[in-house]
Design an enzyme around this catalytic site. Structure first.
Site, PDB file in Angstrom:
ATOM      1  N   GLU A 157       0.795  -1.227   0.000  1.00  0.00           N
ATOM      2  CA  GLU A 157       0.000   0.000   0.000  1.00  0.00           C
ATOM      3  C   GLU A 157       0.828   1.278   0.000  1.00  0.00           C
ATOM      4  O   GLU A 157       0.499   2.217   0.726  1.00  0.00           O
ATOM      5  CB  GLU A 157      -0.929  -0.028   1.215  1.00  0.00           C
ATOM      6  CG  GLU A 157      -0.227   0.033   2.596  1.00  0.00           C
ATOM      7  CD  GLU A 157       0.172  -1.307   3.184  1.00  0.00           C
ATOM      8  OE1 GLU A 157       0.360  -2.276   2.426  1.00  0.00           O
ATOM      9  OE2 GLU A 157       0.312  -1.371   4.416  1.00  0.00           O
ATOM     10  N   HIS A 176      -8.199  -3.961  -1.001  1.00  0.00           N
ATOM     11  CA  HIS A 176      -7.399  -4.103   0.227  1.00  0.00           C
ATOM     12  C   HIS A 176      -6.339  -3.000   0.328  1.00  0.00           C
ATOM     13  O   HIS A 176      -6.263  -2.285   1.329  1.00  0.00           O
ATOM     14  CB  HIS A 176      -6.752  -5.491   0.249  1.00  0.00           C
ATOM     15  CG  HIS A 176      -5.887  -5.734   1.444  1.00  0.00           C
ATOM     16  ND1 HIS A 176      -6.332  -6.395   2.572  1.00  0.00           N
ATOM     17  CD2 HIS A 176      -4.595  -5.389   1.701  1.00  0.00           C
ATOM     18  CE1 HIS A 176      -5.359  -6.443   3.466  1.00  0.00           C
ATOM     19  NE2 HIS A 176      -4.287  -5.847   2.962  1.00  0.00           N
ATOM     20  N   GLU A 177      -5.557  -2.854  -0.729  1.00  0.00           N
ATOM     21  CA  GLU A 177      -4.472  -1.855  -0.670  1.00  0.00           C
ATOM     22  C   GLU A 177      -5.049  -0.438  -0.579  1.00  0.00           C
ATOM     23  O   GLU A 177      -4.504   0.421   0.118  1.00  0.00           O
ATOM     24  CB  GLU A 177      -3.528  -1.988  -1.867  1.00  0.00           C
ATOM     25  CG  GLU A 177      -2.903  -3.379  -2.051  1.00  0.00           C
ATOM     26  CD  GLU A 177      -2.325  -4.010  -0.792  1.00  0.00           C
ATOM     27  OE1 GLU A 177      -1.904  -3.282   0.126  1.00  0.00           O
ATOM     28  OE2 GLU A 177      -2.320  -5.255  -0.720  1.00  0.00           O
ATOM     29  N   HIS A 214      -5.975   0.451   2.924  1.00  0.00           N
ATOM     30  CA  HIS A 214      -4.818   0.862   3.731  1.00  0.00           C
ATOM     31  C   HIS A 214      -4.592   2.380   3.686  1.00  0.00           C
ATOM     32  O   HIS A 214      -3.876   2.918   4.539  1.00  0.00           O
ATOM     33  CB  HIS A 214      -3.540   0.182   3.238  1.00  0.00           C
ATOM     34  CG  HIS A 214      -3.276  -1.170   3.840  1.00  0.00           C
ATOM     35  ND1 HIS A 214      -3.216  -1.386   5.193  1.00  0.00           N
ATOM     36  CD2 HIS A 214      -3.024  -2.374   3.259  1.00  0.00           C
ATOM     37  CE1 HIS A 214      -2.943  -2.671   5.421  1.00  0.00           C
ATOM     38  NE2 HIS A 214      -2.831  -3.295   4.262  1.00  0.00           N
ATOM     39  N   GLU A 216      -3.707  -4.503   9.488  1.00  0.00           N
ATOM     40  CA  GLU A 216      -4.246  -5.494   8.553  1.00  0.00           C
ATOM     41  C   GLU A 216      -5.676  -5.941   8.857  1.00  0.00           C
ATOM     42  O   GLU A 216      -6.471  -6.113   7.942  1.00  0.00           O
ATOM     43  CB  GLU A 216      -3.313  -6.701   8.463  1.00  0.00           C
ATOM     44  CG  GLU A 216      -1.930  -6.369   7.896  1.00  0.00           C
ATOM     45  CD  GLU A 216      -1.939  -5.790   6.480  1.00  0.00           C
ATOM     46  OE1 GLU A 216      -2.942  -5.953   5.747  1.00  0.00           O
ATOM     47  OE2 GLU A 216      -0.920  -5.159   6.107  1.00  0.00           O
ATOM     48  N   ASP A 252       8.304  -9.891  10.477  1.00  0.00           N
ATOM     49  CA  ASP A 252       7.661 -10.761   9.493  1.00  0.00           C
ATOM     50  C   ASP A 252       6.949 -11.950  10.132  1.00  0.00           C
ATOM     51  O   ASP A 252       6.009 -12.494   9.570  1.00  0.00           O
ATOM     52  CB  ASP A 252       8.728 -11.326   8.546  1.00  0.00           C
ATOM     53  CG  ASP A 252       8.698 -10.616   7.210  1.00  0.00           C
ATOM     54  OD1 ASP A 252       8.095  -9.530   7.145  1.00  0.00           O
ATOM     55  OD2 ASP A 252       9.283 -11.157   6.252  1.00  0.00           O
ATOM     56  N   TYR A 302      -4.618 -10.686   9.932  1.00  0.00           N
ATOM     57  CA  TYR A 302      -5.599 -10.402   8.874  1.00  0.00           C
ATOM     58  C   TYR A 302      -6.979 -10.950   9.224  1.00  0.00           C
ATOM     59  O   TYR A 302      -7.953 -10.207   9.299  1.00  0.00           O
ATOM     60  CB  TYR A 302      -5.152 -11.039   7.553  1.00  0.00           C
ATOM     61  CG  TYR A 302      -3.945 -10.394   6.916  1.00  0.00           C
ATOM     62  CD1 TYR A 302      -2.662 -10.640   7.398  1.00  0.00           C
ATOM     63  CD2 TYR A 302      -4.078  -9.538   5.829  1.00  0.00           C
ATOM     64  CE1 TYR A 302      -1.550 -10.054   6.817  1.00  0.00           C
ATOM     65  CE2 TYR A 302      -2.966  -8.939   5.239  1.00  0.00           C
ATOM     66  CZ  TYR A 302      -1.710  -9.205   5.736  1.00  0.00           C
ATOM     67  OH  TYR A 302      -0.615  -8.619   5.168  1.00  0.00           O
TER      68      TYR A 302
HETATM   69  N1  BES Z   1       0.987  -4.441   3.794  1.00  0.00           N
HETATM   70  C1  BES Z   1       0.756  -5.736   3.276  1.00  0.00           C
HETATM   71  C2  BES Z   1       2.002  -6.420   2.808  1.00  0.00           C
HETATM   72  C3  BES Z   1       3.077  -6.576   3.861  1.00  0.00           C
HETATM   73  C4  BES Z   1       2.778  -6.904   5.168  1.00  0.00           C
HETATM   74  C5  BES Z   1       4.391  -6.398   3.511  1.00  0.00           C
HETATM   75  C6  BES Z   1       3.799  -7.022   6.111  1.00  0.00           C
HETATM   76  C7  BES Z   1       5.397  -6.544   4.450  1.00  0.00           C
HETATM   77  C8  BES Z   1       5.107  -6.844   5.752  1.00  0.00           C
HETATM   78  C9  BES Z   1      -0.272  -5.715   2.149  1.00  0.00           C
HETATM   79  O1  BES Z   1      -1.276  -4.781   2.320  1.00  0.00           O
HETATM   80  C10 BES Z   1      -0.970  -7.026   2.139  1.00  0.00           C
HETATM   81  O2  BES Z   1      -1.621  -7.324   3.096  1.00  0.00           O
HETATM   82  N2  BES Z   1      -0.833  -7.773   1.066  1.00  0.00           N
HETATM   83  C11 BES Z   1      -1.504  -9.042   0.906  1.00  0.00           C
HETATM   84  C12 BES Z   1      -2.724  -8.821   0.088  1.00  0.00           C
HETATM   85  C13 BES Z   1      -3.981  -9.269   0.573  1.00  0.00           C
HETATM   86  C14 BES Z   1      -4.256  -9.739   1.909  1.00  0.00           C
HETATM   87  C15 BES Z   1      -5.158  -8.952  -0.265  1.00  0.00           C
HETATM   88  C16 BES Z   1      -0.587  -9.965   0.134  1.00  0.00           C
HETATM   89  O3  BES Z   1       0.494  -9.552  -0.240  1.00  0.00           O
HETATM   90  O4  BES Z   1      -0.943 -11.108  -0.079  1.00  0.00           O
HETATM   91 ZN    ZN Z   2      -2.565  -5.355   3.922  1.00  0.00          ZN
END
Ligand code: BES
Ligand code: ZN
Length: 615
Positions: free
Chosen positions: A285, A309-310, A313, A332, A389, A397
């Site tokens: 995002e 989703h993005e 954010h 999230e 991570d 989520y």
């Molecule tokens: N912000 C996240 C990606 C992220 C989280 C990067 C933690 C690094 C550390 C992004 O918004 C996300 O949640 N992406 C998901 C998409 C989804 C749940 C629709 C993905 O990448 O799968």
């Molecule tokens: Zn996210």
């Protein structure tokens, strides 16, 4: 002697003045386990970045200048990891600096000597081959295969591997950047962006709203822009522009619906850049410019909840930011909730409920995976000493979502929506931790309307409380019956599946009986050719099942290998590698991984290294 006494006197004065001043630069700053910085002594407020992107050496080199708010400090501490610090200036004059011992997770503290009235610092630096944020791609790894490509990934604590910075989400800075790239490429950032290439490869950027450092982002490639509306559009390589433009054509409607739900979009422009397939996430995002995987371009707009989703954010995350990575669920969980609401407005309740049910199954599987470490199933985490991570899983989520959906059903949608709108408004451009959220929830929803709710259990206890909202989907019930029927009859009936959406196919594949026979998998693949599905999501869950059930028909093994070599989206590839491991086929996984690893971004490679015990 006199001099020492004088200095001691100063020191005493300094200490006493230190203890008198409270949180002067960032009121309510919470101790941050993932940053070396001490923002209450001196904090950055604005960044001027001036860098050169060198594709030959695969480094970024230049200077990062900061305006600082200085609380009469003698030192300012930045985070830095795998950077070469060439020199540092304070208010235009060279100053001394040191790097602390290297920490595997956090890197080094860059300690810069300043005066009590220093207002600006400049760090001259370059990145190295070990950088974790940057992925340098050869032309072969891109869609058009003609030009190299570079993108950054800052979340959670990787921005420090390409910019020396105070890398805590509680810091907020505005930034300007001057970026020099080869003249046949275009640069874009999480900022005001160019719409066409410049002749000399010089690009100037401005992010006028204060953002957290993990949201600073850069992409460089042979890309083009195509608008969807006057505030939304697509950046992509030439061969992807039209496809992406079609796929994401509902973007303006998404922004409008989001605004109608929870208040004005705060970032003016909402664009998406479609990156090469090694991008490690579905989406990221970055403000004004979401980074997205090409694997969501299915041709039928069936995976666009990722954009919702993005976009969400832009409120939960970018506007109201988790204070620490222990509060990641605030980013999230709220975003998934908001995403589902956008999807409901645009495509109806059936679609939203199917998505929610898929998330509910993900959550069940995640909790099962954490059965030996139940603390990892709490919303509020304690990631001190761990990689942030580790908290990036279905708990933040989908348990986060379930908590909010349960709250919504308990309070009623109208009251809950008023509460959320108020939440975003009151905390705009600031950070929030779990405890502060609980207080806000009590005061502005629960006590206000005299609602009893087990908030503490949801947030601070493992597992899922009994009062969870029950998510049902008639469509999915039909899918489950269809599976049973196919298996029982030893025959498929294509009339039953002809109107199925991607979500129904995903649910179908994920819910085969545990003891499904190979002949049934052959039958299903012959009828629906899932091995060659053009939809990355359906293909991914089918590959997982093929591995689980030892299915080798239709050349599926080659397809799995091709998929793992081409795609670097962490969630997809880790699902498949995990399936190999679970089924005692780690050797097969490693053989593929040996070929695929060099195509992965560091965040994907690190995860798979750990999973397979690589190196
Ligand atoms: N912000 C996240 C990606 C992220 C989280 C990067 C933690 C690094 C550390 C992004 O918004 C996300 O949640 N992406 C998901 C998409 C989804 C749940 C629709 C993905 O990448 O799968
Ligand atoms: Zn996210």
């Amino acid at each position: 002697m006199k001099k020492i006494a004088l200095q001691l006197g100063c020191l005493v004065l300094l200490i006493s003045s230190c203890s008198n001043k409270q949180n002067t630069t960032i009121p309510g700053y919470i101790e941050e386990p993932h940053s070396f910085s001490k923002p209450n002594e001196a904090v950055i407020t604005h960044l001027d970045l001036d860098i050169n992107v060198d594709f030959d050496k695969e480094i970024i080199q230049g200077k990062a200048s900061y305006s600082i708010k200085n609380n009469k400090a003698s030192q300012i501490i930045l985070d830095s990891k795998f950077l070469t610090i060439e020199s540092v200036q304070a208010d235009g004059k060279d100053t001394s600096f040191s790097l602390s011992d290297f920490d595997e997770q956090l890197g080094n503290a860059l300690k810069i000597d300043i005066n009590k009235d220093t207002k600006h610092i400049t760090v001259f630096y370059k990145t190295s081959q070990e950088t974790e944020a940057l992925q340098w791609l050869k032309p072969q790894q891109t869609a058009d295969k003609t030009h190299p490509f570079l993108f950054t990934q800052g979340q959670a604590i990787l921005t420090r591997t390409w910019i020396p910075i105070q890398d805590s989400p509680q810091i907020r800075i505005t930034y300007n950047a001057k970026v020099q790239v080869p003249s046949d490429l275009m640069a874009v950032m999480s900022a005001e962006n160019p719409k066409v290439k410049t002749p000399d490869g010089h690009y100037y950027f401005k992010m006028a709203q204060p953002i957290s450092p993990y949201l600073i982002a850069l992409a460089v490639g042979d890309i083009e822009y195509k608008a969807i509306s006057n505030r939304t559009g697509i950046y992509a390589e030439k061969s992807m522009v039209e496809k992406a433009h079609y796929e994401f054509s509902d973007m303006e409607n998404m922004v409008a619906s989001a605004e109608a739900l929870y208040g004005k979009y705060a970032w003016e422009q909402f664009d998406v850049i479609v990156l090469p397939p090694s991008f490690p996430f579905g989406g990221m995002e970055n403000p004004r410019l979401t980074f997205a995987t090409p694997t969501v371009i299915a041709g039928d707009k069936s995976l666009t909840s990722l954009i919702a989703h993005e976009l969400a954010h832009s409120w939960s995350g970018n506007l109201v930011t988790n204070a620490t990575w222990d509060d990641f669920w605030l980013n999230e969980g709220f975003t998934v909730y908001f995403e589902m609401r956008i999807m409901e407005v645009l495509y109806g309740k059936d679609r939203a409920n199917m998505l929610a049910r898929i998330g509910r199954q993900d959550l069940e599987e995640e909790i099962e995976g954490f059965k030996d470490t139940p603390d990892d199933t709490k919303l509020k985490l304690n990631l001190k000493g761990r990689n942030p991570d580790d908290g990036m899983n279905s708990i933040a989520y989908d348990k986060g979502y379930l908590f909010l959906r349960t709250l919504e059903e308990t309070a009623g949608r109208e009251k809950f929506d008023d509460f959320l709108k108020n939440y975003f408004q009151k905390h705009a451009f600031s950070t929030i931790n779990t405890e502060k959220f609980v207080r806000f929830l009590n005061e502005n929803l629960l006590e206000k309307h005299d609602i009893a709710f087990n908030t503490e259990e949801w947030i601070y206890k493992a597992g899922i409380p009994d009062n969870q909202a029950i998510i049902t989907s008639n469509k999915f019930e039909t899918v489950e019956k269809t599976i049973q029927q196919f298996v029982k009859n030893n025959a498929v009936d294509k009339t039953l599946t002809k109107d199925w959406t991607t979500q129904e196919w995903v649910h179908f594949v994920r819910n085969f009986p545990n003891d499904i026979k190979t002949e049934h998998l052959i039958m299903i693949d012959e009828a629906f050719n899932l091995t060659n599905s053009k939809n990355s999501y359906i293909a991914m869950v089918w590959y997982e099942q093929a591995i689980n059930h030892n299915y080798h028909g239709n050349n599926v093994d080659t397809k799995i290998e091709d998929f793992l070599i081409k795609v670097g989206r962490r969630w997809y590839v880790s699902t498949i590698y995990k399936a190999f491991k679970r089924n005692d086929k780690t050797d097969v996984a490693l053989a593929i991984y040996n070929k695929a690893r060099s195509n992965y971004h560091s965040v994907t490679a690190n995860t798979i290294d750990d999973l397979l015990g690589f190196k």
